[in-house]
Scaffold this motif. Structure first.
Motif, short mmCIF file in Angstrom:
data_model
loop_
_atom_site.label_atom_id
_atom_site.label_comp_id
_atom_site.label_asym_id
_atom_site.label_seq_id
_atom_site.Cartn_x
_atom_site.Cartn_y
_atom_site.Cartn_z
N THR A 158 -12.45 2.93 5.11
CA THR A 158 -11.43 2.22 5.88
C THR A 158 -10.05 2.68 5.43
O THR A 158 -9.76 2.68 4.23
CB THR A 158 -11.57 0.69 5.67
N PRO A 159 -9.19 3.09 6.36
CA PRO A 159 -7.85 3.59 5.96
C PRO A 159 -7.08 2.58 5.11
O PRO A 159 -7.15 1.37 5.32
CB PRO A 159 -7.16 3.82 7.31
N LEU A 160 -6.35 3.12 4.15
CA LEU A 160 -5.54 2.30 3.24
C LEU A 160 -4.35 3.12 2.78
O LEU A 160 -4.52 4.12 2.07
CB LEU A 160 -6.37 1.85 2.04
N GLY A 161 -3.15 2.73 3.16
CA GLY A 161 -1.96 3.44 2.72
C GLY A 161 -1.95 4.89 3.19
O GLY A 161 -2.55 5.25 4.20
N GLU B 139 -8.81 9.82 1.89
CA GLU B 139 -10.02 9.00 1.85
C GLU B 139 -10.84 9.42 0.63
O GLU B 139 -11.15 10.59 0.46
CB GLU B 139 -10.83 9.22 3.12
N PRO B 140 -11.21 8.47 -0.24
CA PRO B 140 -11.95 8.84 -1.46
C PRO B 140 -13.38 9.23 -1.15
O PRO B 140 -13.91 8.92 -0.07
CB PRO B 140 -11.89 7.56 -2.30
N ALA C 210 0.83 -1.21 0.00
CA ALA C 210 0.00 0.00 0.00
C ALA C 210 0.86 1.26 0.00
O ALA C 210 0.55 2.24 -0.69
CB ALA C 210 -0.93 -0.01 1.20
N ASP C 211 1.95 1.23 0.75
CA ASP C 211 2.81 2.42 0.86
C ASP C 211 3.53 2.75 -0.44
O ASP C 211 4.04 3.86 -0.61
CB ASP C 211 3.83 2.22 1.98
N ALA D 160 -13.04 -5.73 -2.45
CA ALA D 160 -11.67 -6.06 -2.85
C ALA D 160 -11.20 -5.15 -3.98
O ALA D 160 -10.09 -4.62 -3.96
CB ALA D 160 -11.59 -7.53 -3.29
N TRP D 161 -12.07 -4.95 -4.97
CA TRP D 161 -11.71 -4.13 -6.13
C TRP D 161 -11.37 -2.70 -5.74
O TRP D 161 -10.44 -2.10 -6.27
CB TRP D 161 -12.87 -4.15 -7.14
N GLN D 162 -12.14 -2.14 -4.80
CA GLN D 162 -11.94 -0.73 -4.47
C GLN D 162 -10.55 -0.45 -3.91
O GLN D 162 -10.03 0.65 -4.05
CB GLN D 162 -13.02 -0.24 -3.50
N LYS D 163 -9.93 -1.43 -3.27
CA LYS D 163 -8.58 -1.21 -2.75
C LYS D 163 -7.60 -0.93 -3.88
O LYS D 163 -6.76 -0.04 -3.77
CB LYS D 163 -8.12 -2.42 -1.94
N LEU D 164 -7.72 -1.68 -4.96
CA LEU D 164 -6.82 -1.47 -6.09
C LEU D 164 -7.12 -0.14 -6.78
O LEU D 164 -6.20 0.58 -7.18
CB LEU D 164 -6.96 -2.63 -7.08
N ALA D 165 -8.41 0.20 -6.91
CA ALA D 165 -8.78 1.48 -7.54
C ALA D 165 -8.31 2.66 -6.70
O ALA D 165 -7.87 3.69 -7.23
CB ALA D 165 -10.29 1.53 -7.75
#
Length: 421
Positions: free
Chosen positions: A327-330, A334-335, A125-126, A289-294
Motif C-alpha cells: 500500500t503506498p505510503l509517502g 515500495e519495500p 509521511a512526507d 500498524a508497525w510496518q508503516k513506522l518501519a
C-alpha cells in the motif's frame, strides 16, 4: 488554534467500565491528561493538545485477556478510534510511537489494549524519505527485473569456523542465488567476526559472479551497539558489500532511521523480537500498524513471516502483512516483502495464488540447504516451483515435466519436504 492534522488510531480494548469511559482514559493518558486535574490543565490546553475519542463500537462481553490489579470474570470488548493532534509529536517517529503505543498498555482498567491501525497525515509521511531502494532498487542490484527473488540464510546459523563459512557462501553464490543473509543471531562474535565474514563473503561472491554472471546480494547483520552502527555499515560498503541487515525490533525504529540517514546500500529489516509485542491479540501493535513506522524509518526489505510457515501467524494474516507493505505510503519506494520460516517448494504456489505477484523475496533456509541434491538444486527447485505456479500448473505436474526434461531437482524437493497442511 487546534492543529487540523490528526494521527488516527484504532484500538481493540477490554474494560470493566463503560468502553467510552475507558477510551477517554486512554486518550487522556496519552495526551494532555493524567489521573487527577493538575494546575495549568486549562480548557485551552485540553482543546489544543488533548486526544479525542471519535468512535466506540462495543463487541460484547469476554473473559479478560490480560491480568490486572483486579480480575473480573467478564469485561466488555470494544473497538475504539482515537485522534491525536500531530502537533503533540511533530514528525518524530519515536515520539509518535510513544504517544500511540506507550503507557496505555499499563492502564489497570484495560484488560486488553492493542493498536490495530494507524493513519498518518501526508505531512507526517512526507517528512520521512522511506526506503531508498525497495523492490525496484533491489531488483536493479540483482539484475533480476522480473520473477521471484530467492534467498537463504547461512546454515548452520552460528558456530561455523572461517573455512566452513567460506564453503557455505561459495556453494550458495555459485548456485546463482539472489540473496544470502546472516542469521539474526550472527552479529560480531569473536570466532567469526563481522569483518571476517565481510571479507570472505565478498571474495566468494565476486569469484562466483565471474563464473555465473549473476550478482548475489549478501545482507550482513550489523545489529549491535548504536555507537558502532556507522562503522559496521562502512566496513560492509568499503569492501563492496551490497546490503546490510538490522534487527529492527531489538535496535528500535530510531536506530533504523539513523542507519537510513547514511546507508549507501539496501537495509534488510529483520523482525526478530516483534512477536513479543504482536502475538497476543489483546496486546501490543498489529504488524500493519508497525510496518508503516518501519517503512518511514527506511527499511528496504521487511520480514512478513511466510505462508505455510513454522511460525504462528495464519496464512491470511501473512497475506495481510504483505498487502500492507504494497500500500503506498509517502514518497519512499515500495519495500520488498520478505518471506521466511519454513519456506520450500510447497509454499511457492500458496504464495503466488494468494498474491498474484512475484515482487517478494523468499528466504528458504532448510528448503535450500537441506535439498537432497545440494543447495544449487535447492535454489533451482524453488525457481521452478514459482515458474510452475505462475504458469498455473500443479506442483506435481511441474515436477514431472522438469524431471522429463532431465532436471529432477523439483521432484526431489517435492518428496523431501512436507506439503503444507
Amino acid at each position: 488554534m487546534r492543529d487540523p492534522r490528526r494521527i488516527t488510531c484504532t484500538y481493540y480494548i477490554e474494560s470493566a467500565v463503560d468502553p467510552a469511559q475507558a477510551a477517554a482514559g486512554l486518550a487522556g493518558e496519552q495526551s494532555s491528561g493524567t489521573f487527577v486535574s493538575v494546575p495549568g490543565e486549562s480548557d485551552r490546553l485540553r482543546q489544543r493538545h488533548g486526544a479525542e475519542v471519535v468512535a466506540v463500537r462495543e463487541l460484547g462481553e469476554v473473559p479478560p485477556s490480560l491480568p490486572s490489579r483486579t480480575m473480573p470474570e467478564r469485561v466488555t470488548a470494544a473497538e475504539v478510534v482515537v485522534e491525536f493532534p500531530m502537533e503533540n509529536a511533530g514528525t518524530d517517529l519515536a515520539t509518535v510511537l510513544t504517544m500511540v503505543a506507550g503507557n496505555l498498555f499499563e492502564l489497570s482498567q484495560l484488560y486488553a489494549c492493542r493498536l490495530t491501525t494507524i493513519h498518518l497525515p501526508e505531512a507526517f509521511a512526507d517528512a520521512h524519505p522511506g526506503p531508498a531502494f525497495g523492490v525496484r532498487g533491489t531488483r536493479k542490484l540483482l539484475n533480476r527485473p522480473s520473477g521471484v527473488m530467492i534467498g537463504t540464510i547461512v546454515k548452520p546459523n552460528v558456530g561455523l569456523a572461517e573455512d566452513e563459512y567460506r564453503a557455505v557462501v561459495r556453494e550458495l553464490a555459485r548456485a546463482s542465488i539472489d540473496v544470502i543473509k546472516d542469521d539474526e543471531l550472527m552479529t560480531d562474535p569473536g570466532y567469526l567476526p563481522l569483518e571476517t565474514r565481510v571479507r570472505v563473503a565478498t571474495e566468494e561472491i565476486r569469484a562466483a559472479e565471474q563464473t555465473t554472471g549473476h550478482p548475489t546480494m549478501y545482507a550482513f547483520n550489523i545489529t549491535g551497539d548504536l555507537q558502532g552502527l556507522r562503522r559496521r555499515h562502512d566496513l560492509v560498503v568499503e569492501a563492496g558489500g551490497s546490503c546490510v541487515m538490522l534487527n529492527v525490533p531489538v535496535m528500535g525504529i530510531p536506530a533504523l532511521e539513523l542507519l537510513r540517514s547514511f546507508a549507501e546500500v539496501p537495509i534488510h529489516g529483520h523482525r526478530a523480537g516483534l512477536a513479543a509485542s504482536m502475538r497476543h491479540p489483546g496486546l501490543g501493535v498489529d504488524y500493519r500498524a508497525w510496518q508503516k513506522l518501519a517503512r518511514l524509518a527506511g527499511a528496504d526489505h521487511l520480514h512478513v513471516s511466510g505462508l505455510g510457515s513454522k511460525f504462528y501467524e495464519r496464512d491470511e494474516e501473512v497475506v495481510a502483512n504483505i498487502r500492507s507493505l504494497q500500500t503506498p505510503l509517502g514518497h519512499g519506494e515500495e519495500p520488498v516483502p520478505t518471506l521466511s520460516s519454513g519456506q520450500n517448494v510447497h509454499t511457492a504456489g500458496l504464495t503466488f495464488d494468494a498474491l498474484g505477484s512475484q515482487d517478494v523475496l523468499m528466504l528458504a533456509g532448510g528448503g535450500i540447504a537441506a535439498h537432497p541434491d545440494g543447495p544449487a538444486a535447492g535454489v533451482r527447485s524453488l525457481r521452478q516451483a514459482w515458474d510452475v505456479a505462475v504458469a498455473g500448473h500443479t506442483l506435481q505436474d511441474g515436477a514431472q515435466r522438469c524431471q522429463q526434461d532431465g532436471d529432477p531437482a523439483l521432484a526431489h524437493a517435492v518428496d523431501a519436504f512436507e506439503a503444507v497442511s
